[in-house]
Design an enzyme around this catalytic site. Structure first.
Site, PDB file in Angstrom:
ATOM      1  N   TRP A   1      46.029  51.089  55.605  1.00 44.77           N
ATOM      2  CA  TRP A   1      44.875  50.190  55.553  1.00 44.77           C
ATOM      3  C   TRP A   1      43.792  50.733  56.460  1.00 44.77           C
ATOM      4  O   TRP A   1      44.076  51.306  57.517  1.00 44.77           O
ATOM      5  CB  TRP A   1      45.287  48.792  56.029  1.00 44.77           C
ATOM      6  CG  TRP A   1      44.134  47.843  56.216  1.00 44.77           C
ATOM      7  CD1 TRP A   1      43.517  47.100  55.249  1.00 44.77           C
ATOM      8  CD2 TRP A   1      43.437  47.555  57.436  1.00 44.77           C
ATOM      9  NE1 TRP A   1      42.487  46.371  55.791  1.00 44.77           N
ATOM     10  CE2 TRP A   1      42.419  46.625  57.136  1.00 44.77           C
ATOM     11  CE3 TRP A   1      43.574  47.990  58.768  1.00 44.77           C
ATOM     12  CZ2 TRP A   1      41.543  46.129  58.105  1.00 44.77           C
ATOM     13  CZ3 TRP A   1      42.708  47.501  59.725  1.00 44.77           C
ATOM     14  CH2 TRP A   1      41.705  46.571  59.394  1.00 44.77           C
TER      15      TRP A   1
ATOM     16  N   ALA B   1      47.066  56.930  62.582  1.00 49.28           N
ATOM     17  CA  ALA B   1      47.611  57.576  61.387  1.00 49.28           C
ATOM     18  C   ALA B   1      46.781  58.806  61.052  1.00 49.28           C
ATOM     19  O   ALA B   1      45.571  58.843  61.312  1.00 49.28           O
ATOM     20  CB  ALA B   1      47.602  56.604  60.219  1.00 49.28           C
TER      21      ALA B   1
ATOM     22  N   CYS C   1      52.453  53.580  55.688  1.00 51.74           N
ATOM     23  CA  CYS C   1      52.903  54.983  55.699  1.00 51.74           C
ATOM     24  C   CYS C   1      54.314  55.134  55.143  1.00 51.74           C
ATOM     25  O   CYS C   1      54.965  56.154  55.369  1.00 51.74           O
ATOM     26  CB  CYS C   1      52.802  55.579  57.102  1.00 51.74           C
ATOM     27  SG  CYS C   1      51.139  55.506  57.796  1.00 51.74           S
TER      28      CYS C   1
END
Length: 266
Positions: A79, A184, A215
């Site tokens: 996201w 991320a 993920c």
């Protein structure tokens, strides 16, 4: 290595819709490949969006049909949205390209950034990105009254954390004292030039992650600088720190082509 330039695409009220930023990435990528510009890092906040890399499984997407943008980067679903600082370093690498080395450099810059704010982070073997490590398994609180060696997220193929409320929500990994991802990383390299990049959680509403399997990792969660520090941290505070560490790590990297093993019998 050449100097790294930064372009601010939009933050806060000027947060950028994902497909517009993706189009800008492609434009800058083409210019960098043609040597019309130097290495450039786009920095921004996105409007809320789920994006799925090439390895995303259907079982990791939102259950309610929330739209997901499928993209050409590596990795799985994540996201992006308010409170998260996103960076897209568009850089020319030597051939043959060493993708892993590029990811490690991005991780290093983000690890240094977190450290400057007083948050200790690290890498986790086999899991890209920047992590806050949880307590040893035997010291963590039990989930749902079960011992952790019977964690249904890992041992029950039909168990779905997205349907089981806050007890298993990725946003509550800190309360469970589990490993949790602060930043991320997902990239693509085309024609020797990088695209996509990193997202570091500064002060987002982390419950957005509870609608997916972030993920593709079921036994860990997500966190933010604000959560780990117990106080509000803003994008404006983090932005210059990220820029400084990206410049230091990426401009001073000793870039080498990936070594290719000689074929057996050659």
């Amino acid at each position: 290595m050449a100097e790294l330039g930064f372009v601010h695409l939009g933050f806060g009220p000027e947060s950028v819709e994902y497909t517009r930023a993706w189009e800008e990435q492609r434009r800058v990528h083409a210019a960098r490949f043609a040597d019309e510009i130097e290495d450039t890092c786009l920095l921004l906040e996105h409007l809320p969006v789920y994006t799925a890399g090439r390895r995303t499984d259907p079982s990791e997407r939102p259950l309610d049909g929330t739209p997901v943008v499928d993209v050409d980067r590596g990795g799985k679903i994540t996201w992006h949205g308010p409170g998260q600082l996103v960076g897209y370093p568009i850089m020319k690498l030597p051939r043959p390209v060493d993708v892993v080395a590029h990811v490690r450099r991005l991780e290093e810059a983000l690890i240094r950034t977190a450290a400057e704010f007083g948050v200790e982070t690290t890498r986790v073997e086999g899991r890209s990105g920047v992590w806050v490590l949880g307590d040893p398994v035997e010291e963590r609180p039990t989930i749902g009254g079960l011992s952790l060696d019977l964690d249904p997220r890992l041992h029950d193929e039909e168990f779905d954390a997205r349907l089981n409320g806050p007890e298993y929500a990725p946003s509550n990994a800190g309360q469970r004292r589990e490993d949790r991802k602060l930043a991320a990383i997902g990239i693509r390299v085309a024609k020797g030039v990088t695209m996509h990049g990193f997202a570091i959680n500064v002060n987002p509403d982390s419950t957005w992650f509870d609608r997916i399997i972030p993920c593709g990792i079921r036994d860990a969660g997500v966190t933010s600088l604000s959560y780990e520090l117990g106080r509000e941290i803003t994008i404006a505070e983090v932005l210059p720190v990220v820029e400084r560490h990206l410049k230091d790590v990426l401009e001073h990297a000793e870039l080498r082509p990936r070594e290719i093993e000689p074929a057996v019998g050659s």
